[in-house]
Design an enzyme around this catalytic site. Sequence first.
Site, PDB file in Angstrom:
ATOM      1  CE  LYS A  24       3.932  -9.589   1.591  1.00 49.12           C
ATOM      2  NZ  LYS A  24       5.415  -9.570   1.368  1.00 49.12           N
ATOM      3  CE1 TYR A  64       5.744  -6.561  -2.613  1.00 45.17           C
ATOM      4  CE2 TYR A  64       4.026  -7.779  -3.759  1.00 45.17           C
ATOM      5  CZ  TYR A  64       4.611  -7.333  -2.591  1.00 45.17           C
ATOM      6  OH  TYR A  64       4.034  -7.649  -1.377  1.00 45.17           O
ATOM      7  CG  PHE A  72      14.019 -11.702  -5.204  1.00 37.07           C
ATOM      8  CD1 PHE A  72      13.015 -10.782  -4.915  1.00 37.07           C
ATOM      9  CD2 PHE A  72      15.332 -11.368  -4.890  1.00 37.07           C
ATOM     10  CE1 PHE A  72      13.304  -9.563  -4.328  1.00 37.07           C
ATOM     11  CE2 PHE A  72      15.640 -10.137  -4.308  1.00 37.07           C
ATOM     12  CZ  PHE A  72      14.616  -9.233  -4.018  1.00 37.07           C
ATOM     13  NE  ARG A 100       7.291  -0.999   6.647  1.00 34.10           N
ATOM     14  CZ  ARG A 100       7.734  -1.638   5.549  1.00 34.10           C
ATOM     15  NH1 ARG A 100       6.886  -1.951   4.551  1.00 34.10           N
ATOM     16  NH2 ARG A 100       8.986  -1.976   5.431  1.00 34.10           N
ATOM     17  NE  ARG A 117       6.876  -8.537   6.726  1.00 37.99           N
ATOM     18  CZ  ARG A 117       7.203  -7.494   5.967  1.00 37.99           C
ATOM     19  NH1 ARG A 117       8.105  -6.636   6.392  1.00 37.99           N
ATOM     20  NH2 ARG A 117       6.636  -7.318   4.790  1.00 37.99           N
ATOM     21  CG  ASN A 127       7.491 -10.927   4.099  1.00 45.02           C
ATOM     22  OD1 ASN A 127       6.490 -10.954   3.390  1.00 45.02           O
ATOM     23  ND2 ASN A 127       8.427 -10.005   3.969  1.00 45.02           N
ATOM     24  CG  HIS A 130       2.214  -4.734   1.456  1.00 44.27           C
ATOM     25  ND1 HIS A 130       3.437  -4.325   0.971  1.00 44.27           N
ATOM     26  CD2 HIS A 130       1.383  -3.664   1.325  1.00 44.27           C
ATOM     27  CE1 HIS A 130       3.329  -3.063   0.553  1.00 44.27           C
ATOM     28  NE2 HIS A 130       2.093  -2.640   0.765  1.00 44.27           N
ATOM     29  CD  GLU A 141       1.628   0.312  -1.120  1.00 42.82           C
ATOM     30  OE1 GLU A 141       1.217   0.027   0.026  1.00 42.82           O
ATOM     31  OE2 GLU A 141       2.814   0.178  -1.471  1.00 42.82           O
TER      32      GLU A 141
END
Length: 147
Positions: A24, A64, A72, A100, A117, A127, A130, A141
């Site tokens: 990110k 998202y 948010f 993950r 993270r 964070n 992704h 994706e």
Amino acid sequence: LISIIDINLIASLILCANTFCMLKPDAVRDRKMGRIIDRIEASGLVIERMEMCELTRSLAEEHYAHLAAAPFFGRIVDFMTGGPVVKMVLSGPNAVAKLRALMGATDPLKAAPGTIRADFALETSSNVIHGSDSVENAEIEIKRFFG
Ligand code: UDP
Ligand code: MG
């Protein structure tokens, strides 16, 4: 016999499925890319594709969309379009689950020590990484970001 072969084939295809990963904008801006990529490679996952790019608003909104109703949502889109990201396709056995596990929980405070993270982020809103949450979403994706 045929059905056992089919089940094994399907299982091996799922286990070999690629995953989508994105560093990110905070990771890029704060010069954490190298250390995060080092962890991904050290885990054994293979970087098949990798490119730095900037997300358009519409691409971030699509990515998202599952959070579109959240208060948010606008902040996530602002954050994700606020600077360059690094998008990747990773391969390896159980690549989706493996990434993950390396990432840790969404909230860096709850992420286990030693996860990306936990070690590189302070807040859920920034964070650093992704990773696709299922084999099905990984496929969607990868198409979304690499065409
Ligand atoms: N997010 C946030 N606040 C929340 C939940 C999520 O800012 O309360 C952001 C966070 O950056 C997270 C992203 O939205 O990584 C996507 O949320 P998701 O639930 O899909 O978590 P992830 O799959 O990234 O762990
Ligand atoms: Mg998610």
